[in-house]
Design a protein around this motif. Structure first.
Motif, mmCIF file in Angstrom:
data_model
loop_
_atom_site.group_PDB
_atom_site.id
_atom_site.type_symbol
_atom_site.label_atom_id
_atom_site.label_comp_id
_atom_site.label_asym_id
_atom_site.label_seq_id
_atom_site.Cartn_x
_atom_site.Cartn_y
_atom_site.Cartn_z
ATOM 1 N N LYS A 80 0.644 -1.164 -0.202
ATOM 2 C CA LYS A 80 -0.032 -0.216 -0.354
ATOM 3 C C LYS A 80 0.946 1.294 -0.310
ATOM 4 O O LYS A 80 1.916 1.223 0.732
ATOM 5 C CB LYS A 80 -0.778 -0.039 1.315
ATOM 6 N N VAL A 81 0.697 1.967 -1.080
ATOM 7 C CA VAL A 81 1.998 3.355 -0.837
ATOM 8 C C VAL A 81 0.290 4.541 0.040
ATOM 9 O O VAL A 81 -0.315 4.789 -0.937
ATOM 10 C CB VAL A 81 1.564 3.545 -2.142
ATOM 11 N N SER A 82 1.046 5.218 1.136
ATOM 12 C CA SER A 82 -0.152 6.341 0.817
ATOM 13 C C SER A 82 0.384 7.045 0.477
ATOM 14 O O SER A 82 1.452 8.096 0.424
ATOM 15 C CB SER A 82 1.031 5.906 2.894
ATOM 16 N N PRO A 83 -0.469 8.108 1.025
ATOM 17 C CA PRO A 83 -0.197 9.783 0.687
ATOM 18 C C PRO A 83 0.858 10.246 0.624
ATOM 19 O O PRO A 83 1.314 11.039 -0.690
ATOM 20 C CB PRO A 83 -1.359 10.173 0.985
ATOM 21 N N ASP A 84 1.607 9.979 1.964
ATOM 22 C CA ASP A 84 3.480 10.535 2.200
ATOM 23 C C ASP A 84 4.496 10.225 1.658
ATOM 24 O O ASP A 84 5.034 10.248 1.486
ATOM 25 C CB ASP A 84 2.642 10.790 3.536
ATOM 26 N N ARG A 85 3.796 8.907 0.372
ATOM 27 C CA ARG A 85 4.271 7.961 0.097
ATOM 28 C C ARG A 85 5.371 6.619 0.602
ATOM 29 O O ARG A 85 6.259 6.149 -0.078
ATOM 30 C CB ARG A 85 5.463 8.899 -1.341
ATOM 31 N N THR A 86 5.155 6.995 1.569
ATOM 32 C CA THR A 86 5.359 5.834 2.230
ATOM 33 C C THR A 86 5.100 4.092 1.748
ATOM 34 O O THR A 86 3.567 4.033 1.703
ATOM 35 C CB THR A 86 4.772 5.659 4.360
ATOM 36 N N ILE A 87 5.210 3.364 2.010
ATOM 37 C CA ILE A 87 5.719 2.007 0.784
ATOM 38 C C ILE A 87 4.950 0.970 2.340
ATOM 39 O O ILE A 87 6.074 1.044 3.072
ATOM 40 C CB ILE A 87 5.880 1.551 0.209
ATOM 41 N N THR A 88 3.620 0.142 2.582
ATOM 42 C CA THR A 88 3.918 -0.898 3.709
ATOM 43 C C THR A 88 3.301 -1.680 3.429
ATOM 44 O O THR A 88 2.574 -1.404 1.913
ATOM 45 C CB THR A 88 2.597 0.385 5.286
ATOM 46 N N PHE A 89 3.485 -2.827 3.693
ATOM 47 C CA PHE A 89 2.636 -4.092 3.580
ATOM 48 C C PHE A 89 1.661 -4.264 3.202
ATOM 49 O O PHE A 89 1.072 -3.725 5.066
ATOM 50 C CB PHE A 89 3.097 -5.723 4.302
ATOM 51 N N LEU A 90 0.343 -5.197 2.681
ATOM 52 C CA LEU A 90 -1.056 -5.402 3.342
ATOM 53 C C LEU A 90 -1.623 -6.548 2.930
ATOM 54 O O LEU A 90 -2.255 -7.077 4.305
ATOM 55 C CB LEU A 90 -1.942 -4.384 2.484
ATOM 56 N N VAL A 91 -0.522 -7.117 2.802
ATOM 57 C CA VAL A 91 -0.550 -8.889 2.301
ATOM 58 C C VAL A 91 0.505 -9.457 2.099
ATOM 59 O O VAL A 91 1.644 -9.133 1.359
ATOM 60 C CB VAL A 91 -1.566 -9.590 1.463
ATOM 61 N N ASP A 92 0.949 -10.576 2.569
ATOM 62 C CA ASP A 92 1.941 -11.357 2.518
ATOM 63 C C ASP A 92 1.501 -12.837 2.311
ATOM 64 O O ASP A 92 1.214 -13.600 3.835
ATOM 65 C CB ASP A 92 3.232 -10.870 3.725
ATOM 66 N N ASP A 93 1.611 -13.579 1.294
ATOM 67 C CA ASP A 93 1.011 -14.736 1.635
ATOM 68 C C ASP A 93 2.269 -16.112 1.701
ATOM 69 O O ASP A 93 2.094 -17.091 1.682
ATOM 70 C CB ASP A 93 1.323 -15.327 -0.091
ATOM 71 N N LEU A 94 2.968 -15.568 2.624
ATOM 72 C CA LEU A 94 3.847 -16.348 3.621
ATOM 73 C C LEU A 94 3.472 -16.277 4.948
ATOM 74 O O LEU A 94 3.929 -17.343 5.839
ATOM 75 C CB LEU A 94 5.086 -15.932 3.161
ATOM 76 N N ALA A 95 2.579 -15.720 5.050
ATOM 77 C CA ALA A 95 2.403 -15.625 6.890
ATOM 78 C C ALA A 95 1.383 -16.814 7.164
ATOM 79 O O ALA A 95 2.190 -17.183 8.854
ATOM 80 C CB ALA A 95 1.036 -14.244 6.589
ATOM 81 N N GLU A 96 0.790 -17.451 6.343
ATOM 82 C CA GLU A 96 0.209 -19.120 7.665
ATOM 83 C C GLU A 96 1.136 -19.407 7.612
ATOM 84 O O GLU A 96 1.400 -20.747 8.949
ATOM 85 C CB GLU A 96 -0.870 -19.259 6.192
ATOM 86 N N TYR A 97 1.637 -20.322 6.375
ATOM 87 C CA TYR A 97 3.078 -20.756 6.972
ATOM 88 C C TYR A 97 4.740 -20.310 7.361
ATOM 89 O O TYR A 97 5.109 -21.599 7.917
ATOM 90 C CB TYR A 97 3.560 -21.564 5.763
ATOM 91 N N ASP A 98 4.856 -19.400 7.252
ATOM 92 C CA ASP A 98 6.114 -18.731 7.540
ATOM 93 C C ASP A 98 5.687 -17.413 8.486
ATOM 94 O O ASP A 98 6.125 -16.197 7.925
ATOM 95 C CB ASP A 98 7.363 -18.690 6.420
ATOM 96 N N PRO A 99 5.157 -17.761 9.954
ATOM 97 C CA PRO A 99 4.659 -16.199 10.979
ATOM 98 C C PRO A 99 5.798 -15.761 10.559
ATOM 99 O O PRO A 99 5.544 -14.430 10.448
ATOM 100 C CB PRO A 99 4.007 -16.275 11.608
#
Length: 224
Positions: A98-117
């Motif tokens: 997700k790119v915020s209005p201040d151009r900060t880039i953050t994770f919204l979904v990571d497909d490894l979350a279930e198997y590699d928290p």
């Protein structure tokens, strides 16, 4: 003695010229081959990311917030990403930024979350990838990393594609960016196949230089 010395000088100059010519052609061919391989890999990654992005419903991911990493809706999205990227064995990870209005880039979904928290990015985690310009550009069209890069998660080359928000009721602006990763080692190994060109060039130099000295020596014997 004078004739022999002159012939030796001619041989040396001829060998140098041959090495320069073959070396230049080899370097040119190697560079072109590697560039073509890199373009091929990047185009393939962009196409894959672009197709995957069209399958993500923005309304499904718009509600995710920090702490939702184990929610059924979040895990359903991670499985969708894994299923799509499983069609290409070279893709190690798929995620949404997700790119915020201040151009900060953050994770919204990571497909490894279930198997590699522990080895996956959490919702809201700031991306440390140096591909910021490429990610900003991916708000409009698919892009790729210029070169492999390294973060705490490993070394990769990535492709990015816009996820349209028309499913949230807008006129089709980009809501998020889908990303896929290929291991840097896989990328480097695949795009270094031009090494055969280098080996061919070296063999050609050896044969050409050997021929120069062999024929030169033969002519020298005839003149004796």
């Amino acid at each position: 003695m004078t004739g022999s010395c002159k012939l030796s000088t001619t041989q040396i100059l001829s060998a140098i010229i041959v090495i320069i010519i073959i070396g230049a052609f080899t370097a040119y061919a190697y560079s072109n081959a590697n560039d073509a391989l890199k373009d091929s890999v990047k185009q393939g990654m962009k196409s894959t990311a672009g197709v995957m992005a069209t399958q993500i419903n923005a309304s499904d991911i718009a509600k995710f917030k920090p702490g939702d990493d184990t929610s059924p809706a979040y895990l359903a999205t991670t499985r969708q990403l894994r299923n799509m990227r499983s069609m290409n064995d070279h893709i190690l990870n798929a995620y949404i930024l997700k790119v915020s209005p201040d151009r900060t880039i953050t994770f919204l979904v990571d497909d490894l979350a279930e198997y590699d928290p522990q080895g996956s990015a959490k919702i809201g985690e700031v991306s440390t990838a140096p591909d910021k310009l490429e990610i900003f550009s991916a708000l409009s069209a698919p892009t790729t990393s210029r070169e492999p890069y390294t973060t705490k998660y490993g070394s990769f080359i990535s492709a990015y594609a816009p996820i349209d928000d028309s499913n949230v009721g807008s006129s089709g602006n980009t809501y998020a960016v889908l990303a896929i990763d290929m291991a840097a080692d896989d990328y480097n190994n695949y795009t270094s196949r031009g090494i055969l060109i280098v080996l061919t060039g070296i063999v050609s130099m050896i044969i050409a230089v050997g021929a120069i000295f062999w024929f030169g020596r033969r002519d020298e014997k005839k003149s004796e």
